[in-house]
Scaffold this motif. Structure first.
Motif, short mmCIF file in Angstrom:
data_model
loop_
_atom_site.label_atom_id
_atom_site.label_comp_id
_atom_site.label_asym_id
_atom_site.label_seq_id
_atom_site.Cartn_x
_atom_site.Cartn_y
_atom_site.Cartn_z
N ALA A 125 0.37 -0.85 0.13
CA ALA A 125 0.11 0.56 0.10
C ALA A 125 0.93 1.50 0.12
CB ALA A 125 -0.52 -0.07 0.95
N PHE A 126 1.85 1.13 0.92
CA PHE A 126 2.86 2.51 0.64
C PHE A 126 3.92 2.85 -0.81
CE2 PHE A 126 6.09 4.87 3.62
CZ PHE A 126 5.44 6.59 2.97
N ASP A 127 3.90 1.77 -1.19
CA ASP A 127 4.09 1.37 -2.46
C ASP A 127 3.75 2.34 -3.14
OD1 ASP A 127 6.44 0.54 -1.07
OD2 ASP A 127 5.84 -1.34 -2.01
N ILE A 128 2.64 1.64 -3.82
CA ILE A 128 1.08 2.38 -3.53
C ILE A 128 1.54 4.11 -3.92
CG2 ILE A 128 -0.94 3.21 -4.98
CD1 ILE A 128 -0.70 0.10 -4.86
N VAL A 129 0.83 4.24 -2.61
CA VAL A 129 0.91 5.97 -2.23
C VAL A 129 2.62 7.04 -2.68
CG1 VAL A 129 0.86 7.24 -0.40
CG2 VAL A 129 -0.39 5.64 -0.52
N GLN A 130 3.19 6.30 -2.46
CA GLN A 130 4.55 7.00 -3.12
C GLN A 130 4.51 6.69 -4.45
OE1 GLN A 130 7.06 4.86 0.07
NE2 GLN A 130 7.65 6.21 0.23
N ALA A 131 4.24 5.53 -5.54
CA ALA A 131 4.78 5.20 -7.37
C ALA A 131 3.92 6.39 -7.47
CB ALA A 131 4.72 4.25 -7.54
N PRO A 154 0.80 14.06 15.25
CA PRO A 154 2.41 14.70 14.42
C PRO A 154 2.49 13.89 13.65
CG PRO A 154 2.12 14.86 16.95
CD PRO A 154 1.40 13.83 17.05
N ALA A 155 2.29 12.28 13.97
CA ALA A 155 2.32 11.41 12.21
C ALA A 155 2.20 11.47 11.25
CB ALA A 155 3.03 9.71 13.03
N HIS A 156 0.93 11.48 12.07
CA HIS A 156 -0.88 11.74 10.15
C HIS A 156 -0.11 13.16 10.22
CE1 HIS A 156 -3.75 9.18 13.54
NE2 HIS A 156 -2.39 8.35 12.97
N ARG A 157 0.29 14.11 10.74
CA ARG A 157 0.03 15.74 10.49
C ARG A 157 1.47 15.74 9.08
NH1 ARG A 157 -1.65 19.97 12.09
NH2 ARG A 157 -3.00 20.18 13.66
N ALA A 158 2.72 14.90 9.17
CA ALA A 158 3.13 14.48 8.95
C ALA A 158 3.44 13.96 6.79
CB ALA A 158 5.21 14.27 8.89
N TYR A 159 2.06 13.19 7.15
CA TYR A 159 2.12 11.87 5.93
C TYR A 159 0.65 12.79 5.36
CZ TYR A 159 3.41 7.70 7.99
OH TYR A 159 4.82 6.99 8.53
N LEU A 160 0.28 13.69 6.10
CA LEU A 160 -1.05 14.75 5.30
C LEU A 160 -0.24 15.57 4.72
CD1 LEU A 160 -4.35 15.93 5.01
CD2 LEU A 160 -3.66 17.01 7.20
N TYR A 165 -3.01 12.77 2.62
CA TYR A 165 -3.66 12.34 3.64
C TYR A 165 -2.93 11.50 4.45
CZ TYR A 165 -6.97 8.59 4.08
OH TYR A 165 -8.49 7.08 4.38
N PRO A 166 -3.44 11.59 5.99
CA PRO A 166 -2.81 10.72 7.07
C PRO A 166 -2.48 9.72 7.17
CG PRO A 166 -5.26 11.56 7.70
CD PRO A 166 -5.20 12.07 6.10
N TYR A 167 -3.51 8.36 6.55
CA TYR A 167 -3.50 7.00 7.39
C TYR A 167 -2.63 6.88 5.95
CZ TYR A 167 -7.38 9.81 9.55
OH TYR A 167 -8.05 10.96 10.42
N VAL A 168 -1.59 6.49 6.22
CA VAL A 168 -0.41 6.25 5.58
C VAL A 168 0.81 5.22 5.90
CG1 VAL A 168 -1.49 7.42 3.20
CG2 VAL A 168 0.46 8.18 3.98
N GLY A 169 1.71 4.71 5.31
CA GLY A 169 2.71 3.65 6.35
C GLY A 169 2.32 3.34 7.14
N ASP A 170 3.08 3.55 8.42
CA ASP A 170 3.41 2.43 9.52
C ASP A 170 1.51 3.41 10.35
OD1 ASP A 170 3.57 5.42 10.46
OD2 ASP A 170 4.79 4.52 11.72
N VAL A 171 0.62 4.02 9.83
CA VAL A 171 -0.61 4.15 10.46
C VAL A 171 -1.38 3.51 8.99
CG1 VAL A 171 0.21 5.64 12.44
CG2 VAL A 171 -0.84 6.23 9.59
N PHE A 172 -1.31 2.94 8.12
CA PHE A 172 -2.55 2.32 7.50
C PHE A 172 -2.72 1.28 7.70
CE2 PHE A 172 -3.22 -0.98 3.93
CZ PHE A 172 -3.90 -0.57 2.95
N ARG A 173 -4.38 1.25 7.54
CA ARG A 173 -5.28 -0.30 7.78
C ARG A 173 -6.34 -0.55 6.18
NH1 ARG A 173 -8.85 -1.14 13.43
NH2 ARG A 173 -8.88 -3.36 13.45
N PHE A 174 -6.01 -1.52 6.13
CA PHE A 174 -6.75 -2.03 4.99
C PHE A 174 -8.11 -2.31 5.35
CE2 PHE A 174 -8.45 -5.32 2.25
CZ PHE A 174 -8.37 -5.03 1.18
N HIS A 175 -9.28 -1.02 5.01
CA HIS A 175 -10.49 -1.80 5.10
C HIS A 175 -11.40 -1.62 3.92
CE1 HIS A 175 -9.96 2.54 5.74
NE2 HIS A 175 -11.20 2.48 6.06
#
Length: 233
Positions: A125-131, A154-160, A165-175
């Motif tokens: 999922a994170f590979d797709i976000v970045q690519a 702070p992590a969410h804000r950094a991803y945003l 979008y704030p819910y990527v990387g280590d805070v991503f949850r597939f649903h």
């Protein structure tokens, strides 16, 4: 950006002839391939609830799991280039195998989530976000303000800031969302009813994340439609 341009999203959505697609689409009352309303499969015991209202929010997006959240195209990018890049990117990726999916409550809404954690899915999922980041236009001030209404770490804000979008990387949850936000007293009974319906409609066992879908929303007042559903590998 003004928020008036079409939006695109990278999703996982199952094959159109699968039991999983039929279950999710009927739960939401919407077929994102044809863009039409379909008959609701209201779970047993939920007949007294306003099921169309309870599923109104996820119905706007179609049955899916978000990989890269909705975005407007960056300047100099177009739909044809996005679709071509996606076909080339997906062709080189192997599927991700999950042990299964189960019905769970995420806060006050109900969704299908992996039965067991998967590091491979997180990386995928994170590979797709970045690519696909070069295709994403910066968030409009309106969209940014909407995102900042939610409580963010702070992590969410950094991803945003980095990915829109704030819910990527280590805070991503597939649903794969099945309802909107429910009143507290409805969460447990609706979860139980959907779990029973899912068990009856979809064979148990492993699930392969074997494709990446491009969805398109012509305007904010319209629902998302499936453009491409590209098999991995």
């Amino acid at each position: 950006m003004t928020g008036t341009a079409p939006r695109y999203a990278l999703y996982y959505t199952p094959a159109a002839d699968s039991a999983l697609w039929r279950f999710g689409s009927a739960t939401l009352g919407y077929d994102a391939i044809t863009g039409t309303d379909i008959a609701f499969a209201v779970p047993s015991g939920c007949d007294g609830l306003d099921w169309p209202e309870l599923t109104a929010e996820p119905r706007r997006y179609g049955f899916h799991a978000t990989l890269k959240a909705p975005f407007e195209l960056a300047n100099g990018r177009n739909e044809g280039a996005l679709r071509a890049f996606a076909r080339n990117y997906v062709a080189g990726r192997p599927p991700v195998r999950l042990t299964g999916l189960s019905v769970n409550a995420l806060g006050r809404f109900i969704a299908l989530t992996p039965s067991e954690p998967s590091d491979a899915l997180q990386r995928f999922a994170f590979d797709i976000v970045q690519a696909f980041e070069p295709f994403r236009a910066p968030l409009s001030q309106t969209d940014l303000a909407r995102r900042l209404q939610s409580p963010l770490t702070p992590a969410h804000r950094a991803y945003l800031e980095a990915y829109g979008y704030p819910y990527v990387g280590d805070v991503f949850r597939f649903h794969m969302t099945l309802t909107g936000s429910l009143p507290d007293e409805q969460v447990a009974p609706v979860k139980a009813a959907l779990a029973q319906a899912y068990a009856q409609a979809v064979p148990s066992g492993p699930v392969r994340i074997d494709r990446v879908a491009i969805f398109k929303q012509e305007s904010r007042s319209r629902r998302f439609l499936l453009l491409d559903n590209i098999p991995l590998g």
